[in-house]
Motif scaffolding. Sequence first.
Motif, PDB file in Angstrom:
ATOM      1  N   ASP A  82      -3.721   1.193  -3.104  1.00  0.00           N
ATOM      2  CA  ASP A  82      -2.974  -0.011  -3.454  1.00  0.00           C
ATOM      3  C   ASP A  82      -1.955   0.232  -4.561  1.00  0.00           C
ATOM      4  O   ASP A  82      -0.915  -0.395  -4.606  1.00  0.00           O
ATOM      5  CB  ASP A  82      -3.931  -1.128  -3.879  1.00  0.00           C
ATOM      6  N   SER A 139      -3.993   7.066   1.006  1.00  0.00           N
ATOM      7  CA  SER A 139      -3.369   5.776   0.729  1.00  0.00           C
ATOM      8  C   SER A 139      -4.156   5.035  -0.347  1.00  0.00           C
ATOM      9  O   SER A 139      -5.334   5.292  -0.565  1.00  0.00           O
ATOM     10  CB  SER A 139      -3.271   4.931   2.002  1.00  0.00           C
ATOM     11  N   PRO A 152      -0.058   3.261  -7.450  1.00  0.00           N
ATOM     12  CA  PRO A 152       0.607   4.562  -7.376  1.00  0.00           C
ATOM     13  C   PRO A 152      -0.408   5.679  -7.156  1.00  0.00           C
ATOM     14  O   PRO A 152      -1.525   5.627  -7.663  1.00  0.00           O
ATOM     15  CB  PRO A 152       1.295   4.699  -8.735  1.00  0.00           C
ATOM     16  N   LEU A 153      -0.009   6.677  -6.377  1.00  0.00           N
ATOM     17  CA  LEU A 153      -0.860   7.825  -6.109  1.00  0.00           C
ATOM     18  C   LEU A 153      -0.398   8.993  -6.980  1.00  0.00           C
ATOM     19  O   LEU A 153       0.787   9.306  -7.012  1.00  0.00           O
ATOM     20  CB  LEU A 153      -0.782   8.214  -4.628  1.00  0.00           C
ATOM     21  N   ASP A 154      -1.330   9.621  -7.672  1.00  0.00           N
ATOM     22  CA  ASP A 154      -1.006  10.744  -8.550  1.00  0.00           C
ATOM     23  C   ASP A 154      -1.094  12.039  -7.748  1.00  0.00           C
ATOM     24  O   ASP A 154      -2.183  12.566  -7.498  1.00  0.00           O
ATOM     25  CB  ASP A 154      -1.973  10.767  -9.731  1.00  0.00           C
ATOM     26  N   SER A 155       0.054  12.548  -7.348  1.00  0.00           N
ATOM     27  CA  SER A 155       0.126  13.735  -6.501  1.00  0.00           C
ATOM     28  C   SER A 155      -0.558  14.937  -7.147  1.00  0.00           C
ATOM     29  O   SER A 155      -1.244  15.710  -6.469  1.00  0.00           O
ATOM     30  CB  SER A 155       1.583  14.060  -6.180  1.00  0.00           C
ATOM     31  N   THR A 176      -3.792  12.606   4.807  1.00  0.00           N
ATOM     32  CA  THR A 176      -3.072  11.370   4.524  1.00  0.00           C
ATOM     33  C   THR A 176      -3.904  10.560   3.546  1.00  0.00           C
ATOM     34  O   THR A 176      -5.083  10.295   3.789  1.00  0.00           O
ATOM     35  CB  THR A 176      -2.814  10.566   5.811  1.00  0.00           C
ATOM     36  N   MET A 205       0.837  -1.179   0.000  1.00  0.00           N
ATOM     37  CA  MET A 205       0.000   0.000   0.000  1.00  0.00           C
ATOM     38  C   MET A 205       0.886   1.249   0.000  1.00  0.00           C
ATOM     39  O   MET A 205       1.858   1.326   0.732  1.00  0.00           O
ATOM     40  CB  MET A 205      -0.924  -0.007   1.215  1.00  0.00           C
ATOM     41  N   ASN A 206       0.546   2.217  -0.836  1.00  0.00           N
ATOM     42  CA  ASN A 206       1.259   3.488  -0.900  1.00  0.00           C
ATOM     43  C   ASN A 206       0.538   4.522  -0.051  1.00  0.00           C
ATOM     44  O   ASN A 206      -0.688   4.560  -0.027  1.00  0.00           O
ATOM     45  CB  ASN A 206       1.326   3.989  -2.338  1.00  0.00           C
ATOM     46  N   THR A 207       1.303   5.359   0.629  1.00  0.00           N
ATOM     47  CA  THR A 207       0.736   6.411   1.465  1.00  0.00           C
ATOM     48  C   THR A 207       1.475   7.711   1.209  1.00  0.00           C
ATOM     49  O   THR A 207       2.693   7.717   1.042  1.00  0.00           O
ATOM     50  CB  THR A 207       0.851   6.042   2.962  1.00  0.00           C
ATOM     51  N   ALA A 208       0.736   8.819   1.184  1.00  0.00           N
ATOM     52  CA  ALA A 208       1.326  10.144   1.020  1.00  0.00           C
ATOM     53  C   ALA A 208       0.622  11.105   1.969  1.00  0.00           C
ATOM     54  O   ALA A 208      -0.573  10.979   2.218  1.00  0.00           O
ATOM     55  CB  ALA A 208       1.171  10.628  -0.414  1.00  0.00           C
TER      56      ALA A 208
END
Length: 70
Positions: A47, A45, A49-52, A43, A1-4
């Motif tokens: 599964d 998150s 990639p997250l597109d900033s 925050t 999992m990706n988190t930003a």
Amino acid sequence: MNTATYTVEGMTCGHCVSSVKEEVGEVEGVGAVDVDLATGLLTVSGDGPLDSEKIVAAVEAAGYHVAARP
């Protein structure tokens, strides 16, 4: 999992939090959104990639400004 984590400026109430959660939650790839009104931290998150750029655009569509991002 990706988190930003992002710092969002301009939120002052629970409605602000709801608006940001709703807009960011609609971004493709976002699975969970948490907003802390006291700290201004968003925050996100998911599964994949997250597109900033899309996340920042969603925050701006809700009427707020991202002061810091990953």
